[in-house]
Each structure stands twice: as C-alpha cells, then as structure tokens.
Design an enzyme around this catalytic site. Structure first.
Site, mmCIF file in Angstrom:
data_model
loop_
_atom_site.group_PDB
_atom_site.id
_atom_site.type_symbol
_atom_site.label_atom_id
_atom_site.label_comp_id
_atom_site.label_asym_id
_atom_site.label_seq_id
_atom_site.Cartn_x
_atom_site.Cartn_y
_atom_site.Cartn_z
ATOM 1 N N GLY A 118 0.859 -1.371 -0.076
ATOM 2 C CA GLY A 118 0.038 0.152 -0.080
ATOM 3 C C GLY A 118 0.867 1.230 -0.001
ATOM 4 O O GLY A 118 1.993 1.244 -0.353
ATOM 5 N N ASN A 119 0.338 2.461 0.455
ATOM 6 C CA ASN A 119 0.965 3.631 0.341
ATOM 7 C C ASN A 119 0.470 4.613 1.666
ATOM 8 O O ASN A 119 -0.558 4.132 2.104
ATOM 9 C CB ASN A 119 0.933 4.304 -1.023
ATOM 10 C CG ASN A 119 -0.476 4.578 -1.528
ATOM 11 O OD1 ASN A 119 -1.252 5.428 -0.869
ATOM 12 N ND2 ASN A 119 -1.055 3.836 -2.579
#
Length: 407
Positions: A215-216
């Site tokens: 993810g981020n």
C-alpha cells in the site's frame, strides 16, 4: 461569550426544518452550527413541529424559533429572515418541501424565506427511496439545481421501519461541513451546477495474502476535499474511495474500493456521463503476481521467496486516451519526492491529461496532513502555483481551473 450570543460578525444561518422523521437529526446540526459561532434562526414548518417542538429549537439556538408568518408582523419576518441570511440550509428537505420550493410557492414562513433569500441555499433531502427516485422529485431537484441551489445527494442506509436504500438524511456532521464549505465560498456561486464530476481518493492496497498488502501513505484527505468542494459548488459528485478512513462527504455518491483493479472498474463505470474526472487517488503501479490464499509463514533458517510484481493498469492514462464523452476534462495528481516540476511535466505529457496537480510528498509532506501545496500544470503550458494552505484551498483552485475550461 456563549456560542448562542448574537454577534454582528457571526455568519447568519437560517435552518429550515420540514416535516420528516429525520427532523430530530437537525437538532445535532443546529448544535454544531451554534457551537461553532454561527447565529442561527430556526424556521420549522408546521409539520416539523409534530416531530420536534418549538421549545427545543429555541433552547438549542438561544433564539426564538420562527414559526408563523403572522407573528411580529411589523418586522415583516417573511421577508427579513431570508434577506438577512448568509446561508439557508433545509434539513431535512422533504419531497413536498422541495416541490413547493421548485414551483415558487409561498404558503408558510419557510417557503417565503426561500423566495426572499439571496444567499446560498442548501437542501439536504430525506425521504423514502421511491419518493426520491420518482420523476417528479427528480425534475424538482433539477429545477432547484439549475437555479443555483445546492441539493445534496441523500445517503444510502436505513430508512423508516425496515426499509433501506437511498433517501436517508446525510449525517449532521457531514451537512455541517458542507455548510461551512458553502459559507467559506461566500457569494461565489455554484459554477459547477448541472455538472457531473468524478473524483478518486485514498490509496489502493494490493494483497499479498489474507493479512498483508502492498500500500501507500495516502489518507484520502485531498480527494475528499475535492469531492466536498465540488458538491458545495453545485456539482453532482461521484467519489471513488480507496481505503480512506474518513466519513462520507454530504451529498456525494461514494463507491468504496480497495485494489487498483477495483478502482479502475469503478472509475470507468462512473465517468460514462462525467464532465470532469479528477484522479487524486494514489493508485499502486504494481501488484503481487501471485496471491497466497493462506498466511505466508516464517520458517526458521529459510529466506522468504522474492515477491514477484506485475504492472497494474494505468488508469489515468487510460481515461485520458479514451474520453468517455466529447469535452470531458481529466485531471491527474503526481506525488513526487525529487525534481518535482521536471517529473511533473514529463508525467503530464506521458499521461495525456488536461491538468496535472504536482506536489512534493514525504513522511511529513502531503500524505495525512490537513494542508498541501502544489503546482497545477496545464496541457496548454500554464502553471498555477498554490501556496501551502488547507487542502480545501487547493481543491478550490483545481475546480476554478476546471470550471473555466468547461465554460
């Protein structure tokens, strides 16, 4: 000074309440308005008083509720209340109330107030799904929007009894934020009225196994600010939200997704009739080539197998290359860590979008913050610098540029 004390500099808000069961929720909206320093006059309809009494409105607002056209006639309340307001918000707005407003009827104090108001007017509808979807209601909503009123989209959820569907009053906290956005804009109007805009927000997650993902750091705050600001400017807004832990903005249709492939599918569906698309979500460039159905175990003395990645579709480039309708505007976001403008210009050319919002990000920049700064690059060679400030301010600049190009 108490929150309900009249101040000459306090924004003057008229809270209209029509006769629906959701009238009790307007008490929470009133509390938020008064506690944040707004001077609120409550104008309930006769039907609304069957649900919440006049004494409650007076106690919560610190002011007498205005209920009768024939009270204090020397002050001409049916004219003065609307003339002096900085904002009129009707919550809940029933199908009957919006029908009367759309046809210019003035048979009680609230509809008289709506006719005399020269300030922004916000309707927060609440009714059963069948009533909201009826062609008569939809035509009345379209009429109000065409005249510059802001009619929020109702929420989806539990209605009266066992019914569920679209027609639920948006949460009072979300209506309050919409009101604050409208007041912040003042008399700048609804330049996106009649437009459908699609906004993506948040960050996609690409699963490795049932408990892990790539993810981020994107919180979704900038995309949500774009959605809320567009709704306050009169647009019909579809928000494709990827894993953002934020409350749904009032008056916005929200589609929740998780992965890049899900976001692509939702975006392609939503943009079919959109006038503008703003891709503010942080979409993963890659995903694991293989999803492991069971949790990947740590084995002593054995190094883990490398994670093989494959490319995700480039949603922004796809939307730019294959516009769903003539004249559709596409806006992208570029989060960069170095050579910000040079990388931004290259990305603008590569993606083929009309505008690209370029900002520098890092652990303490952009992601998760309530503030942002950026440069908006145009395919026509323009550059618009936006200094550090609230994310709503950047959102307004983006919509200013979009509205000018749509016009």
């Amino acid at each position: 000074m108490s929150a309900t004390t009249d101040r000459t500099d306090a924004p003057r808000v008229v809270l209209g309440v029509s006769g629906g069961i959701a009238a009790y929720k307007a008490c929470e909206l009133l509390r938020r308005l008064t506690e944040s320093g707004h001077q609120v006059t409550v104008v309930p309809t006769a039907a609304a008083l069957h649900f919440v009494g006049e004494a409650t409105w007076a106690a919560l607002s610190g002011r007498p509720a205005a209920t009768e056209t024939w009270e204090s006639v020397h002050q001409v309340p049916h004219v003065r209340i609307g003339q002096q307001a900085d904002l009129v918000v009707v919550a809940p707005a029933t199908a009957d109330l919006m029908a009367r407003a759309a046809h210019g009827l003035a048979d009680d104090l609230l509809t008289n107030t709506l006719l005399t108001a020269r300030c922004p007017v916000v309707f927060a509808p609440a009714m059963h799904t069948e009533m909201w979807e009826h062609p008569a209601t939809q035509e009345n909503v379209a009429t109000l929007r065409r005249r510059g009123a802001i009619v929020l989209e109702p929420a989806v959820g539990r209605l009266t009894g066992v019914d569920t569907g679209k027609g639920r009053l948006p949460e009072p906290s979300a209506i309050f934020e919409a009101c604050r956005t409208v007041l912040r804009r003042g008399g700048l109007g609804t330049d996106l009225a009649g437009r459908h805009v699609v906004v993506s927000a948040g960050g996609t997650r690409e699963p490795l196994d049932p408990v892990r993902f790539l993810g981020n750091r994107s919180s979704g705050k900038q995309g949500y600010a774009l959605a809320a600001t567009a709704a306050a400017r009169g647009a019909r807004v579809t928000l494709v939200s990827a894993n953002a832990e934020l409350p749904d903005p009032a008056g916005v249709d929200v589609v929740h997704v998780s992965t890049a492939l899900q976001l692509r599918e939702a975006a392609l569906k939503a943009v079919a009739d959109a006038d503008a698309v703003v891709m503010a979500a942080a979409v993963a460039d890659f995903r694991p080539a293989e999803y492991v159905t069971g949790k990947i175990k740590k084995v002593d003395g054995v190094e883990p197998a490398p994670v093989v990645l494959v490319r995700n579709p480039d949603v922004l480039a796809e939307l730019s290359a294959d516009r769903a309708r003539p004249g559709q505007l596409v806006v992208g976001f570029a989060a960069e860590t170095d050579d910000v403008l040079a990388n931004g210009r290259a990305k603008l050319a590569r993606k083929g979008c009309d505008l690209l919002v370029v900002n520098e990000v890092g652990e303490r920049k952009g992601f998760g913050s309530d503030q942002n700064e950026a440069v908006v690059l145009g395919a026509d060679g323009t550059e618009t610098a936006v200094p550090v400030g609230p994310k709503e301010a950047l959102a307004d600049v983006v919509w200013d540029l979009v509205a000018a190009r749509l016009a």
